[in-house]
Design a protein around this motif. Sequence first.
Motif, mmCIF file in Angstrom:
data_model
loop_
_atom_site.group_PDB
_atom_site.id
_atom_site.type_symbol
_atom_site.label_atom_id
_atom_site.label_comp_id
_atom_site.label_asym_id
_atom_site.label_seq_id
_atom_site.Cartn_x
_atom_site.Cartn_y
_atom_site.Cartn_z
ATOM 1 N N ASP A 200 0.791 -0.972 0.126
ATOM 2 C CA ASP A 200 0.013 -0.077 -0.083
ATOM 3 C C ASP A 200 1.031 1.404 0.175
ATOM 4 O O ASP A 200 1.997 1.323 0.896
ATOM 5 C CB ASP A 200 -0.849 0.117 1.257
ATOM 6 C CG ASP A 200 -1.665 1.191 1.248
ATOM 7 O OD1 ASP A 200 -1.550 2.222 1.501
ATOM 8 O OD2 ASP A 200 -2.995 0.901 0.842
ATOM 9 N N ILE A 203 0.964 3.214 3.517
ATOM 10 C CA ILE A 203 1.854 2.672 4.264
ATOM 11 C C ILE A 203 3.353 2.802 4.006
ATOM 12 O O ILE A 203 4.129 3.082 4.573
ATOM 13 C CB ILE A 203 1.326 1.142 4.345
ATOM 14 C CG1 ILE A 203 0.107 1.120 4.853
ATOM 15 C CG2 ILE A 203 2.330 0.454 5.488
ATOM 16 C CD1 ILE A 203 -0.505 -0.189 5.099
ATOM 17 N N ARG A 207 6.069 4.742 6.514
ATOM 18 C CA ARG A 207 7.307 3.939 6.960
ATOM 19 C C ARG A 207 8.474 4.573 6.496
ATOM 20 O O ARG A 207 9.487 4.826 7.376
ATOM 21 C CB ARG A 207 7.259 2.591 6.595
ATOM 22 C CG ARG A 207 6.073 1.845 7.274
ATOM 23 C CD ARG A 207 6.190 0.144 6.709
ATOM 24 N NE ARG A 207 5.166 -0.542 7.201
ATOM 25 C CZ ARG A 207 5.072 -1.770 6.643
ATOM 26 N NH1 ARG A 207 5.360 -2.217 5.756
ATOM 27 N NH2 ARG A 207 4.127 -2.403 7.668
ATOM 28 N N THR A 214 0.902 4.180 10.589
ATOM 29 C CA THR A 214 0.851 3.951 9.077
ATOM 30 C C THR A 214 -0.191 4.102 8.180
ATOM 31 O O THR A 214 -0.139 3.808 6.997
ATOM 32 C CB THR A 214 1.570 2.880 8.803
ATOM 33 O OG1 THR A 214 1.007 1.582 9.526
ATOM 34 C CG2 THR A 214 3.037 2.683 9.366
ATOM 35 N N ASN A 215 -1.582 4.231 8.921
ATOM 36 C CA ASN A 215 -2.938 4.183 8.438
ATOM 37 C C ASN A 215 -2.964 5.602 7.769
ATOM 38 O O ASN A 215 -3.833 6.421 8.310
ATOM 39 C CB ASN A 215 -3.791 3.702 9.072
ATOM 40 C CG ASN A 215 -5.285 3.451 8.609
ATOM 41 O OD1 ASN A 215 -5.188 3.486 7.232
ATOM 42 N ND2 ASN A 215 -6.252 3.852 9.478
#
Length: 326
Positions: A200, A203, A207, A214-215
Motif C-alpha cells: 500500500d 503505508i 514508513r 501508518t494508516n
Amino acid sequence: MTLALGVLMIVQQHDGIDAYFKSRQAVATSGAGQVLRTWLLSVAAFWALLGILRMPRPTRRVRFTVTCRRMLLPLVLLLNLVVNNPISQPRFWVGTVLLSLLFSAPSMCRPRAFRVTAATLLATVLFAFPYCDYFRYDNREQVSVVMLTDQFTSNGDYDAFQQVETGIDYAREHGFAPRNVVGVLLFAVPRSLWPDKPPDTGITLARYAGYSFTNLSAPLWIESYIWAGLPAVFITFYLMGVIGRRVDGMQNRLRESQGTLAVLLVPAFAFYQMIFLRGSLLGIIGPLALTLVIPLLITAPAGTRQSSFDSRVATAIALMQPSRER
C-alpha cells in the motif's frame, strides 16, 4: 439473492449480528477472508436498496411484482442498517451509501438543492469528519474537541499535503515504481500467492517518513507520480476527465429514464471519488470494483430491456388473437 447472502454471511460471523455493532475491527478480524466477504455483502445490499427505491415502477397490472417490492423494501432496508452502519463500515463508504441514495432522487438534482447539500457536505468534512471514526477500534479513546487548525496540522485525516511532499522525496531517493500499477489492477490476488505484491502506497510513505502510525492516505496525485512521474499524473487525470465526461453525457441523455444503469451509477461513482482521490488505491479499489461490477451483472441497457419487454407483450397479444382464414 442479497437477503439470502446476508443471512448466510451474518450467521457465519463469529459473533453473529453483534459483530456489526461493535467496531470495524471486530468485523475485519472475525475470520480469514472476512474483509472481502463483508464488502461483497455491503455493496450488494446497497445496490439492492437503491434498485428497489429507484428502478422504474411496474404497471398496476403486475400486482405480484408490486407486492414483492413492498415486502422486500423493509427487509433490504434492515439489512443495510446492519451491514452498512457507521459502526462497522468506514466513513467513506457510509457517506457514499447515504449520498447516493439522497442524490438518486430527481428533486435533489436541482441546482439549489445541490448547492445546499454541497455546502453541508463541505462543513461536515471540515468539522465532523475526524470524529466520525470513533468506532474503528474495539478500544476507543475519549473524544476531545480541538481547534480546526490543530486538526489540520496534527490529525492524520488531513495528511494530503505532507504525504505529497513525502512522496516526492521518496521518488527522488528510490526512483519510480511502475509495477505498483499492476498491484492495483491485480488487487484481488492474495499475498500468499504473490509474495512480492506491491505494498500500500500510504503505508510505504508513512514508513519512509518514520511515522509510528501508518494508516495514512496517498492522494492520487502522488500515487500516480510514483508510478512514472509527471507524465503518469497527466495521463491518470486525463483518463479520469474523459470517463467523467462520458458518464455525465450518459446521465444527461437518460435523465428521464430513471432506473437505468447510468442514472443509478452516476451518484455512487461521484461520491466515491472523494476517497478515490484521497487514496491509497490498494485500500479502496476493492469496494470500487464491486460498486461498478455488481450493477453491470444485474441490469441491462434501457433500450434492450424495453425492446425485450415490448417483444414479449407483442408475442402474447398475437397468440391471444384468433386466427383468421384468408
